[in-house]
Design an enzyme around this catalytic site. Structure first.
Site, mmCIF file in Angstrom:
data_model
loop_
_atom_site.group_PDB
_atom_site.id
_atom_site.type_symbol
_atom_site.label_atom_id
_atom_site.label_comp_id
_atom_site.label_asym_id
_atom_site.label_seq_id
_atom_site.Cartn_x
_atom_site.Cartn_y
_atom_site.Cartn_z
ATOM 1 N N HIS A 1 35.544 40.709 46.538
ATOM 2 C CA HIS A 1 36.501 41.444 45.700
ATOM 3 C C HIS A 1 35.959 42.803 45.249
ATOM 4 C CE1 HIS A 1 39.245 38.126 45.654
ATOM 5 N NE2 HIS A 1 38.418 37.316 45.014
ATOM 6 N N ASP B 1 38.002 32.978 52.665
ATOM 7 C CA ASP B 1 38.138 32.576 51.270
ATOM 8 C C ASP B 1 39.632 32.403 50.958
ATOM 9 O OD1 ASP B 1 36.338 32.750 48.514
ATOM 10 O OD2 ASP B 1 38.421 33.387 48.164
ATOM 11 N N HIS C 1 41.190 33.535 48.493
ATOM 12 C CA HIS C 1 41.722 34.779 47.941
ATOM 13 C C HIS C 1 41.528 35.947 48.914
ATOM 14 C CE1 HIS C 1 40.477 32.255 44.443
ATOM 15 N NE2 HIS C 1 41.676 32.594 44.031
ATOM 16 N N ASP D 1 37.372 27.669 48.431
ATOM 17 C CA ASP D 1 38.467 27.437 47.488
ATOM 18 C C ASP D 1 39.793 27.190 48.212
ATOM 19 O OD1 ASP D 1 38.056 30.086 48.247
ATOM 20 O OD2 ASP D 1 38.099 30.890 46.204
HETATM 21 ZN ZN LIG Z 1 38.177 32.908 46.266
#
Ligand SMILES: [Zn+2]
Length: 362
Positions: free
Chosen positions: A159, A215, A217, A304
């Protein structure tokens, strides 16, 4: 396979994060790396080594100099200026029509971060540097001829953008490693100073590198860093940002810009994604990577996507990860696995070793 791990990850141990209006214990905690390490030791995949010490040059290749100077001193300056010693968390964020640079000790956190889920404590910078060193060591091993390396990075990185942190991420480990691989390792920094980056002359043209982000996200930071580049292909399979973090990026129509147009590929997915659905999407991602014909692959690996994850809504089971690893291994590319998220702590060891078993062809 060689694993790179630094106990310095534990220096980053935040007291809280801010989520949905509540100050809660952080999902991203030292126990995550500990659990994965223990599972790796039991699984006996090969040597586990500490990272080599790199200087700032290869990190400066993807991150802003002012941003790095801020991160290095953020906590001490915050506390000296009267900020809460528990952790650095901004009160005001620089957004859209108010984004003028302001770097006072209590204000800079709001200039250099995009959310309240990445507190900075006394050991955050050292931990983040150790994670970047782990990824760089893995990249160096690939350049030296290894086929597979696993950087057990913590804090995660995908991120973090060129000059922004957030989402538990401070330095973009995968992007730093991808840049280093593309450069062929010439940013190693022997004798170079901070001001001499990039060193010259470049010994050979950049190598093509693909970054595959699995991931849950979207890897918004990695996307931003390489968005206008055609030598790094970024492919991300993730939760639709219309529904899930990071909300403001990760849509399918974000395809890169300038010469980078066509070199950014997002697969935003619905909730409750099953193993079969995920593997079908992965197939499309792998075709795009094979077409790009990179010299190296960097895999941003988050777990995740697991059905039991407290901040995800996919429905993958532990059986998915060895299959995902097998399919990625079939690309036949020298691969650096960089640890990203995964917060179902009890399942993290099994899921991580499952992916690595698949990648190792075991
Ligand atoms: Zn994540």
């Amino acid at each position: 396979m060689i694993t790179i791990f630094s106990p310095d990850h534990a220096l980053h141990d935040a007291p809280h994060e801010f989520l949905d209006g509540k100050l809660i214990p952080p999902h991203e905690a030292p126990v995550r790396a500990r659990i994965i390490l223990e599972a790796l030791e039991r699984a006996d995949f090969g040597p586990i080594q500490p990272p080599r010490a790199f200087d700032l040059e290869p990190i400066r290749a993807v991150h802003d100099h002012g941003y790095l100077a801020y991160l290095a001193q953020a906590y001490e300056r915050w506390v000296a200026a009267g900020g809460d010693p528990a952790a650095v968390l901004p009160s005001t964020l620089a957004v859209r029509w108010m984004s003028r640079r302001s770097v006072g000790p209590l204000v800079a956190p709001g200039y250099y971060s995009f959310d309240l889920s990445a507190p900075i404590v006394a050991g955050t910078y050292r931990a983040a540097r150790s994670a970047a060193d782990a990824a760089l060591t893995g990249a160096a091993l690939l350049l030296e001829g290894q086929q597979l390396a696993y950087a057990l990075c913590r804090p995660p990185g995908h991120h973090a953008g060129h000059d922004l942190y957030g989402g538990y991420c401070y330095l973009n480990n995968a992007a730093i490693a991808a840049q280093y691989l593309g450069d062929g390792g010439w940013g190693m920094g022997d004798g170079d100073t901070l001001d001499s980056y990039p060193p010259s002359p470049i010994p050979h043209p950049p190598q093509r590198v693909a970054v595959l982000d699995i991931d849950f996200h979207h890897g918004n930071g990695t996307q931003q860093i390489f968005y206008e580049r055609d030598d790094v292909l970024f492919v991300s399979i993730h939760a639709d940002p219309a529904r899930e973090y990071p909300y403001f990026a990760g849509y399918a129509d974000e395809q890169g810009a300038g010469v980078g147009r066509g070199f950014n590929l997002n697969f935003p997915l619905e909730a409750s994604v099953t193993n079969a659905r995920y593997l079908a999407i992965l197939e499309q991602a792998l075709i795009a990577i094979a077409d790009f014909a990179p010299r190296f692959l960097v895999l941003s690996a988050g777990f995740d996507t697991f059905g039991g994850d407290p901040i995800g809504d996919f429905a993958l089971t532990a059986d998915a990860y060895p299959l995902i690893g097998q399919r990625i291994a079939q690309l036949g590319l020298p691969t650096l696995v960089v640890q990203e998220g995964g917060y179902a702590v009890a399942a993290l060891g099994e899921n991580a070793t499952g992916l690595l078993r698949g990648l190792n062809g075991m």
